[in-house]
Design a protein around this motif. Structure first.
Motif, PDB file in Angstrom:
ATOM      1  N   ASP A  18      68.713  36.864  76.132  1.00 46.35           N
ATOM      2  CA  ASP A  18      68.257  35.982  75.051  1.00 46.35           C
ATOM      3  C   ASP A  18      68.824  34.581  75.239  1.00 46.35           C
ATOM      4  O   ASP A  18      69.967  34.411  75.670  1.00 46.35           O
ATOM      5  N   TYR A  19      67.999  33.585  74.908  1.00 47.50           N
ATOM      6  CA  TYR A  19      68.480  32.204  74.797  1.00 47.50           C
ATOM      7  C   TYR A  19      68.306  31.799  73.333  1.00 47.50           C
ATOM      8  O   TYR A  19      67.158  31.652  72.895  1.00 47.50           O
ATOM      9  N   ALA A  20      69.375  31.625  72.616  1.00 45.09           N
ATOM     10  CA  ALA A  20      69.319  31.182  71.217  1.00 45.09           C
ATOM     11  C   ALA A  20      68.183  31.884  70.454  1.00 45.09           C
ATOM     12  O   ALA A  20      67.317  31.239  69.866  1.00 45.09           O
ATOM     13  N   GLY A  21      68.187  33.194  70.495  1.00 48.15           N
ATOM     14  CA  GLY A  21      67.201  33.952  69.718  1.00 48.15           C
ATOM     15  C   GLY A  21      65.884  34.189  70.443  1.00 48.15           C
ATOM     16  O   GLY A  21      65.078  35.011  70.003  1.00 48.15           O
ATOM     17  N   PHE A  22      65.646  33.498  71.585  1.00 42.74           N
ATOM     18  CA  PHE A  22      64.401  33.726  72.327  1.00 42.74           C
ATOM     19  C   PHE A  22      64.668  34.723  73.448  1.00 42.74           C
ATOM     20  O   PHE A  22      65.575  34.526  74.264  1.00 42.74           O
ATOM     21  N   ARG A  23      63.899  35.826  73.466  1.00 44.94           N
ATOM     22  CA  ARG A  23      64.133  36.870  74.474  1.00 44.94           C
ATOM     23  C   ARG A  23      63.339  36.563  75.746  1.00 44.94           C
ATOM     24  O   ARG A  23      62.131  36.803  75.813  1.00 44.94           O
ATOM     25  N   PRO A  43      54.382  34.095  86.818  1.00 47.09           N
ATOM     26  CA  PRO A  43      54.008  32.726  86.450  1.00 47.09           C
ATOM     27  C   PRO A  43      55.229  31.938  85.976  1.00 47.09           C
ATOM     28  O   PRO A  43      56.297  32.523  85.735  1.00 47.09           O
ATOM     29  N   ASN A  44      55.060  30.643  85.801  1.00 47.13           N
ATOM     30  CA  ASN A  44      56.152  29.804  85.287  1.00 47.13           C
ATOM     31  C   ASN A  44      56.647  30.394  83.953  1.00 47.13           C
ATOM     32  O   ASN A  44      55.841  30.769  83.109  1.00 47.13           O
ATOM     33  N   GLY A  45      57.957  30.457  83.834  1.00 47.90           N
ATOM     34  CA  GLY A  45      58.538  30.916  82.574  1.00 47.90           C
ATOM     35  C   GLY A  45      58.576  32.436  82.424  1.00 47.90           C
ATOM     36  O   GLY A  45      58.926  32.950  81.365  1.00 47.90           O
ATOM     37  N   ALA A  46      58.228  33.191  83.467  1.00 47.50           N
ATOM     38  CA  ALA A  46      58.184  34.661  83.367  1.00 47.50           C
ATOM     39  C   ALA A  46      59.579  35.274  83.228  1.00 47.50           C
ATOM     40  O   ALA A  46      59.721  36.389  82.732  1.00 47.50           O
ATOM     41  N   GLY A  47      60.610  34.562  83.695  1.00 44.91           N
ATOM     42  CA  GLY A  47      61.969  35.081  83.597  1.00 44.91           C
ATOM     43  C   GLY A  47      62.614  35.377  84.943  1.00 44.91           C
ATOM     44  O   GLY A  47      63.674  36.013  85.014  1.00 44.91           O
ATOM     45  N   LYS A  48      62.010  34.893  86.012  1.00 44.81           N
ATOM     46  CA  LYS A  48      62.541  35.176  87.361  1.00 44.81           C
ATOM     47  C   LYS A  48      63.925  34.551  87.557  1.00 44.81           C
ATOM     48  O   LYS A  48      64.867  35.226  87.961  1.00 44.81           O
ATOM     49  N   THR A  49      64.001  33.228  87.295  1.00 48.18           N
ATOM     50  CA  THR A  49      65.285  32.546  87.506  1.00 48.18           C
ATOM     51  C   THR A  49      66.361  33.154  86.622  1.00 48.18           C
ATOM     52  O   THR A  49      67.497  33.388  87.068  1.00 48.18           O
ATOM     53  N   THR A  50      66.009  33.450  85.384  1.00 50.55           N
ATOM     54  CA  THR A  50      66.982  34.044  84.458  1.00 50.55           C
ATOM     55  C   THR A  50      67.518  35.355  85.035  1.00 50.55           C
ATOM     56  O   THR A  50      68.740  35.576  85.092  1.00 50.55           O
ATOM     57  N   PRO A  88      70.162  28.850  94.517  1.00 54.51           N
ATOM     58  CA  PRO A  88      69.380  28.481  93.342  1.00 54.51           C
ATOM     59  C   PRO A  88      68.200  27.592  93.716  1.00 54.51           C
ATOM     60  O   PRO A  88      68.136  27.062  94.836  1.00 54.51           O
ATOM     61  N   GLU A  89      67.282  27.434  92.747  1.00 57.62           N
ATOM     62  CA  GLU A  89      66.057  26.665  92.982  1.00 57.62           C
ATOM     63  C   GLU A  89      66.381  25.223  93.369  1.00 57.62           C
ATOM     64  O   GLU A  89      65.833  24.696  94.335  1.00 57.62           O
ATOM     65  N   ASN A  90      67.275  24.603  92.604  1.00 56.86           N
ATOM     66  CA  ASN A  90      67.708  23.255  92.965  1.00 56.86           C
ATOM     67  C   ASN A  90      69.117  23.364  93.516  1.00 56.86           C
ATOM     68  O   ASN A  90      70.070  23.488  92.771  1.00 56.86           O
ATOM     69  N   ASP A 165      66.047  31.750  95.234  1.00 59.84           N
ATOM     70  CA  ASP A 165      65.109  31.295  94.205  1.00 59.84           C
ATOM     71  C   ASP A 165      64.253  30.165  94.776  1.00 59.84           C
ATOM     72  O   ASP A 165      64.740  29.045  94.945  1.00 59.84           O
ATOM     73  N   GLU A 166      63.029  30.450  95.075  1.00 63.08           N
ATOM     74  CA  GLU A 166      62.086  29.494  95.661  1.00 63.08           C
ATOM     75  C   GLU A 166      62.680  28.713  96.839  1.00 63.08           C
ATOM     76  O   GLU A 166      62.798  27.488  96.794  1.00 63.08           O
ATOM     77  N   PRO A 167      63.026  29.409  97.902  1.00 63.20           N
ATOM     78  CA  PRO A 167      63.722  28.757  99.014  1.00 63.20           C
ATOM     79  C   PRO A 167      62.884  27.737  99.773  1.00 63.20           C
ATOM     80  O   PRO A 167      63.453  26.908 100.483  1.00 63.20           O
TER      81      PRO A 167
END
Ligand code: ATP
Length: 318
Positions: A18-23, A43-50, A88-90, A165-167
């Motif tokens: 969770d990030y501040a209440g968002f799962r 897709p973007n925002g799917a939760g891969k990096t997390t 990491p991605e960056n 992460d996105e090498p």
């Protein structure tokens, strides 16, 4: 913990974040066995990096259990992290250090013994093809070389597991190919979990893919099995034959295992057809017999398989 989790390089059971209440990650479970190269898609925002940051020990999970090389990422964090190399991605590089200095510094930070640092840095420089730039200031390197320094950083403590992460993000096609070859060769000695939006790259190097969507795992299998799933068990054939579209459509549609016939183009007496089979049926022999019987000439015949892109789009539609 089940036997499978003990043997797995990565074992994730019911992970939430969770990030501040968002799962962002909604109770996912999966495992990666030693020696696998697994593509982590979504897709973007799917939760891969997390998820990758949790696996690398950079973020604590909200719930569930995660272990790496048999070590719990929370209870045995240090030991678990010793087995993980995370890119990491960056890639956060110290741009005013020279490549050698940076890698030596990172090696020490990751617990490599002082007496072993030089040897490890030389080894990853060789592996990541950095020998030509090892005395250069990182800030003056091209993006492709910086990515390789990031990879060398992830490898410098000789981890069993690489999380990338996105090498290849931001690289040109030559650099993408070079990094892809490098990843493939690293796969001979390391287990790899790799996220990427370049699906052809994933198809080229990964033995299995995990598809994440809105924080949930939609699929986990080989690209071949996923293609079968998406195509409902059937397969298709594409062929170029010397006949008219209407003739071909009529004759091929007579075969009992054919589901549908579609003529894609006609040029100078040659027609291109895409023919779908019924579930689990191989129609190639039947099609060849039709071509022979009709005395048509055949210029090309290939199997149609859903691409990873087709699979991705199908499984991650809203
Ligand atoms: N630090 C944060 N604080 C709040 N929300 C976050 C934070 N980091 C990520 N998120 C949210 O969590 C969700 C998952 O993000 P994440 O970066 O893990 O996705 P991703 O699959 O890696 O996406 P991308 O392909 O764009 O890199 C997104 O909705 C994102 O906005």
């Amino acid at each position: 913990m089940c036997q499978d989790s003990v043997l797995a390089m990565i074992a994730v059971e019911n992970l939430t974040k969770d990030y501040a209440g968002f799962r962002a990650v909604q109770g996912i479970s999966f495992s990666v066995q030693k020696g696998e190269i697994v593509g982590f898609l979504g897709p973007n925002g799917a939760g891969k990096t997390t998820t990758m940051r949790v696996l690398a020990g950079y973020l604590p999970p909200t719930g569930g259990r995660v272990s790496v090389a048999g070590h719990d990422i929370v209870a045995e964090s240090l030991e678990a992290r010793r087995h993980v190399g995370y890119m990491p991605e960056n890639v956060p590089l110290y741009t005013d250090l020279r490549v050698n200095e940076y890698l030596a510094y990172r090696a020490r930070l990751k617990g490599v013994k002082r007496s072993k640092v030089k040897e490890r840095v030389e080894s990853v420089n060789r592996l990541c093809h950095l020998d030509d730039v090892k005395h250069k200031i990182i800030g003056n390197l091209s993006k492709g070389y910086r990515q390789r320094v990031g990879l060398a950083d992830a490898l410098v403590h000789d981890p069993d597991l690489l999380i990338l992460d996105e090498p290849t993000i931001g690289l040109d096609p030559h650099q993408i190919r070079a990094v892809r070859d490098l990843i493939r060769s690293l796969g001979e000695r390391h287990t790899i979990l790799l996220s990427s939006h370049i699906l052809s790259e994933v198809e080229a190097v990964c033995t299995r893919v995990l598809i994440l969507h809105r924080g949930r795992i939609e699929a986990a299998d080989t690209p071949e099995n996923l293609a079968r799933l998406v195509q409902g068990g059937g397969a298709g054939v594409r062929l170029e034959v010397s006949c008219r579209p209407a003739e071909g459509e009529r004759e091929f549609a007579r075969l009992p295992d054919v589901e549908s016939v579609h003529c894609c183009s006609e040029q100078e007496g040659w027609s291109v057809f895409e023919i779908a089979s019924k579930a689990g049926r191989d129609i190639r022999d039947g099609i060849f017999s039709v071509v022979q019987k009709q005395n048509w000439r055949l210029r090309e015949m290939s199997r149609l398989r859903a691409s990873l892109e087709d699979i991705f789009v199908e499984l991650t539609q809203d």
